[in-house]
Design an enzyme around this catalytic site. Structure first.
Site, PDB file in Angstrom:
ATOM      1  N   MET A   4       0.818  -1.216   0.000  1.00 28.28           N
ATOM      2  CA  MET A   4       0.000   0.000   0.000  1.00 28.28           C
ATOM      3  C   MET A   4       0.849   1.263   0.000  1.00 28.28           C
ATOM      4  SD  MET A   4      -1.528  -0.026   3.861  1.00 28.28           S
ATOM      5  CE  MET A   4      -2.438   1.478   3.604  1.00 28.28           C
ATOM      6  N   LEU A  20      -5.959   6.716  -1.346  1.00 25.97           N
ATOM      7  CA  LEU A  20      -6.546   5.621  -0.576  1.00 25.97           C
ATOM      8  C   LEU A  20      -8.082   5.673  -0.629  1.00 25.97           C
ATOM      9  CD1 LEU A  20      -5.149   4.194   2.625  1.00 25.97           C
ATOM     10  CD2 LEU A  20      -7.481   4.923   2.773  1.00 25.97           C
ATOM     11  N   LEU A  26     -10.873  -0.925  -2.410  1.00 26.27           N
ATOM     12  CA  LEU A  26     -10.654  -0.939  -0.961  1.00 26.27           C
ATOM     13  C   LEU A  26     -11.890  -0.446  -0.221  1.00 26.27           C
ATOM     14  CD1 LEU A  26      -8.543  -1.149   1.456  1.00 26.27           C
ATOM     15  CD2 LEU A  26      -8.184   1.297   1.107  1.00 26.27           C
ATOM     16  N   ARG A  43      -9.310  14.594   6.845  1.00 24.06           N
ATOM     17  CA  ARG A  43      -8.490  13.740   7.718  1.00 24.06           C
ATOM     18  C   ARG A  43      -7.010  14.135   7.733  1.00 24.06           C
ATOM     19  NH1 ARG A  43     -10.529   8.924   9.754  1.00 24.06           N
ATOM     20  NH2 ARG A  43      -8.400   8.207   9.904  1.00 24.06           N
ATOM     21  N   TYR A  51       2.067  11.346  11.611  1.00 25.82           N
ATOM     22  CA  TYR A  51       3.339  11.095  10.914  1.00 25.82           C
ATOM     23  C   TYR A  51       4.463  11.952  11.504  1.00 25.82           C
ATOM     24  CZ  TYR A  51       1.518   7.854   7.477  1.00 25.82           C
ATOM     25  OH  TYR A  51       0.992   6.731   6.894  1.00 25.82           O
ATOM     26  N   SER A  58       6.471   7.888   6.803  1.00 27.31           N
ATOM     27  CA  SER A  58       6.430   6.425   6.909  1.00 27.31           C
ATOM     28  C   SER A  58       7.766   5.824   6.462  1.00 27.31           C
ATOM     29  CB  SER A  58       5.322   5.893   5.997  1.00 27.31           C
ATOM     30  OG  SER A  58       5.440   4.497   5.882  1.00 27.31           O
ATOM     31  N   ARG A  92       0.369   1.290  -3.819  1.00 28.85           N
ATOM     32  CA  ARG A  92      -1.002   1.553  -4.272  1.00 28.85           C
ATOM     33  C   ARG A  92      -1.411   3.001  -4.014  1.00 28.85           C
ATOM     34  NH1 ARG A  92      -4.527   2.141  -6.791  1.00 28.85           N
ATOM     35  NH2 ARG A  92      -6.528   1.084  -7.021  1.00 28.85           N
ATOM     36  N   TYR A  93      -0.870   3.592  -2.924  1.00 28.40           N
ATOM     37  CA  TYR A  93      -1.368   4.930  -2.546  1.00 28.40           C
ATOM     38  C   TYR A  93      -0.270   5.981  -2.373  1.00 28.40           C
ATOM     39  CZ  TYR A  93      -5.031   1.646  -1.367  1.00 28.40           C
ATOM     40  OH  TYR A  93      -5.932   0.619  -1.424  1.00 28.40           O
ATOM     41  N   CYS A 124      -8.728  -9.179  -0.682  1.00 30.63           N
ATOM     42  CA  CYS A 124      -9.074  -8.466  -1.922  1.00 30.63           C
ATOM     43  C   CYS A 124      -8.943  -6.963  -1.729  1.00 30.63           C
ATOM     44  CB  CYS A 124     -10.491  -8.841  -2.349  1.00 30.63           C
ATOM     45  SG  CYS A 124     -10.580 -10.570  -2.824  1.00 30.63           S
ATOM     46  N   HIS A 191      -4.247  -5.653  10.808  1.00 30.91           N
ATOM     47  CA  HIS A 191      -5.201  -4.622  10.373  1.00 30.91           C
ATOM     48  C   HIS A 191      -6.575  -5.264  10.222  1.00 30.91           C
ATOM     49  CE1 HIS A 191      -6.810  -1.097   8.483  1.00 30.91           C
ATOM     50  NE2 HIS A 191      -5.640  -0.483   8.570  1.00 30.91           N
ATOM     51  N   ASP A 268       7.788  -1.570   9.515  1.00 29.64           N
ATOM     52  CA  ASP A 268       7.095  -0.601  10.349  1.00 29.64           C
ATOM     53  C   ASP A 268       6.275   0.349   9.489  1.00 29.64           C
ATOM     54  OD1 ASP A 268       7.433  -1.021  13.094  1.00 29.64           O
ATOM     55  OD2 ASP A 268       9.560  -0.506  12.913  1.00 29.64           O
ATOM     56  N   GLU A 271       0.730   2.173  11.677  1.00 28.27           N
ATOM     57  CA  GLU A 271      -0.070   1.332  12.578  1.00 28.27           C
ATOM     58  C   GLU A 271       0.791   0.678  13.664  1.00 28.27           C
ATOM     59  OE1 GLU A 271      -0.439   1.433   9.345  1.00 28.27           O
ATOM     60  OE2 GLU A 271      -2.569   1.702   8.907  1.00 28.27           O
ATOM     61  N   GLU A 275       0.074   3.711  16.314  1.00 25.99           N
ATOM     62  CA  GLU A 275      -1.060   3.083  16.998  1.00 25.99           C
ATOM     63  C   GLU A 275      -0.611   2.087  18.086  1.00 25.99           C
ATOM     64  OE1 GLU A 275      -3.667   1.603  14.010  1.00 25.99           O
ATOM     65  OE2 GLU A 275      -5.244   1.179  15.450  1.00 25.99           O
ATOM     66  N   CYS A 334     -14.101 -14.355  -4.407  1.00 29.81           N
ATOM     67  CA  CYS A 334     -14.941 -14.398  -3.213  1.00 29.81           C
ATOM     68  C   CYS A 334     -16.358 -14.736  -3.663  1.00 29.81           C
ATOM     69  CB  CYS A 334     -14.972 -13.051  -2.506  1.00 29.81           C
ATOM     70  SG  CYS A 334     -13.351 -12.516  -1.971  1.00 29.81           S
ATOM     71  N   CYS A 337     -18.389 -11.732  -4.461  1.00 28.85           N
ATOM     72  CA  CYS A 337     -17.763 -10.658  -5.261  1.00 28.85           C
ATOM     73  C   CYS A 337     -18.678 -10.177  -6.392  1.00 28.85           C
ATOM     74  CB  CYS A 337     -16.449 -11.177  -5.860  1.00 28.85           C
ATOM     75  SG  CYS A 337     -15.680  -9.992  -6.993  1.00 28.85           S
ATOM     76  N   CYS A 342     -12.136  -7.941 -10.691  1.00 26.34           N
ATOM     77  CA  CYS A 342     -11.485  -9.095 -10.031  1.00 26.34           C
ATOM     78  C   CYS A 342     -11.442 -10.290 -10.994  1.00 26.34           C
ATOM     79  CB  CYS A 342     -12.239  -9.529  -8.780  1.00 26.34           C
ATOM     80  SG  CYS A 342     -12.273  -8.328  -7.455  1.00 26.34           S
TER      81      CYS A 342
HETATM   82 FE1  FES Z   1     -12.768 -10.950  -3.625  1.00 27.05          FE
HETATM   83 FE2  FES Z   1     -13.620  -9.738  -5.916  1.00 27.05          FE
HETATM   84  S1  FES Z   1     -13.867  -9.071  -3.882  1.00 27.05           S
HETATM   85  S2  FES Z   1     -12.563 -11.641  -5.709  1.00 27.05           S
END
Ligand code: FES
Length: 354
Positions: A4, A20, A26, A43, A51, A58, A92-93, A124, A191, A268, A271, A275, A334, A337, A342
């Protein structure tokens, strides 16, 4: 190396939060493109302060770079047939984001690539989201034409990973006086996930539990333990029990010693450093408990050897045809889903990125 990411400096916090909250894989939000910047703006001041308190950003980029460089060097020895190896980071972010890394890989002329999740256990919301993003970039040729892809999608019970976590727990246990050691409660903390994600059949809860079981087997079940969940946000229902509440409950029941064990992340991050260390451990001390934290994996040589071993076995098994480009488990969506990406992503990776 997919993860992430986190803002390396405090001024990067807003963009990190905006990315994010914009991620529909997400957190699917109504009117996401409008709501995400609004939530991020609201936020940002609070998260910037956090931070600042952990040293001005981070450390995840620092540790991922270090892990990647050392892993690639080890891989050159372990798998000379596929050398030279180079680690790229796709966060990702936070920077380097997937599109930035894709451009770099294209410029370097990469022809064979392994999408290696740095989340040991699959969700996922995390690995799935990173793979969806990589798929979106990959299918349009942003990473280059004709790149052959495979995926290391989960490795929560890999013996080297279990060993590295166990050694960090043993080091934390050694900080307690010997006569108290066996009563120390191990609180594995991961998490949390919204129950809406758990209830659509996400595999994360099961996989984190499997990691905890494997660590306890390795430790010979030396201590009592629980798996608890942290970092819940917003008013909806999330997986519990929450880490902070668990510590308070243990104090109420008369427990005096505990170790917090981060179990679902490889370095690290806010979180652990904010946290766990600054909020929960401090609160538990106020309740009369002696709480230590097992170190994160960070620059652990045992851990870095583990990810190099994982990558070497993966390359060998893919090369010999013993395994396909993804795990069997990755092919199963899933049961709840409804996200078409996906399905397309899994098919694309299962064909080696074609
Ligand atoms: Fe798990 Fe799409 S949410 S495969």
């Amino acid at each position: 190396m997919l993860n992430m990411g986190g803002p390396s400096t405090v001024p990067e916090t807003h963009d990190f939060l905006k990315n994010l909250f914009s991620d529909g894989d997400l957190i699917p939000l109504p009117f996401q493109s409008l709501l995400a910047p609004w939530i991020a703006r609201r936020r940002t001041p609070q998260i910037e302060k956090q931070y600042e308190e952990i040293g001005g950003g981070s450390p995840i980029l620092h540790y991922t770079k270090l892990q990647g460089e050392r892993m690639a060097a080890l891989l050159d020895e372990l798998s000379p047939a596929t050398a030279p190896h180079k680690a790229y980071i796709a966060f990702r972010y936070a920077r380097p984001l997937t599109d930035e890394t894709a451009k770099q890989m294209k410029a370097d002329g990469v022809k064979r690539a392994v999408a290696f999740t740095q989340y040991p256990q699959y969700s996922c919301s995390t690995t799935g989201s990173s793979l969806n993003e990589l798929y979106r970039r990959g299918k349009t040729g942003e990473v280059g034409d004709g790149v052959e892809w495979s995926v290391i999608d989960r490795w929560g019970t890999h013996p080297g990973f279990i060993e590295a976590v166990s050694q960090n727990i043993e080091r934390a246990l050694a900080k307690f006086p010997e006569e108290k050691r066996k009563n120390v409660v191990l609180l594995f903390s991961a998490h949390s996930l919204p129950m809406s994600v758990v209830n659509r059949g996400d595999p994360y809860i099961l996989e984190v539990s499997a990691t905890v079981s494997a660590v306890m087997d390795r430790l010979g079940h030396s201590n009592p333990y629980r798996l608890v969940w942290q970092s819940q946000v917003g008013p909806s229902a999330w997986m519990g029990m929450q880490t902070g509440e668990a510590l308070k409950g243990l104090a109420r029941l008369g427990h005096k010693e505990a170790i917090l064990v981060p179990i679902a992340f490889t370095s690290d991050h806010i979180e652990t450093l904010y946290e766990l260390d600054l909020e929960y451990a401090k609160e538990a001390k106020d309740h009369g408990m002696d709480v230590q934290r097992a170190e994160s994996l960070n620059d652990s040589p045992v851990f870095i050897r583990a990810i190099a071993d994982l990558a070497a076995s993966h390359l060998k098994d893919c090369g010999s045809g013993k395994s396909g480009p993804t795990s069997v488990q990755m092919g199963l969506r899933c049961p709840g889903c409804n996200n078409a990406t996906c399905g397309a992503q899994k098919t694309w990776f299962a064909r080696g990125g074609r």
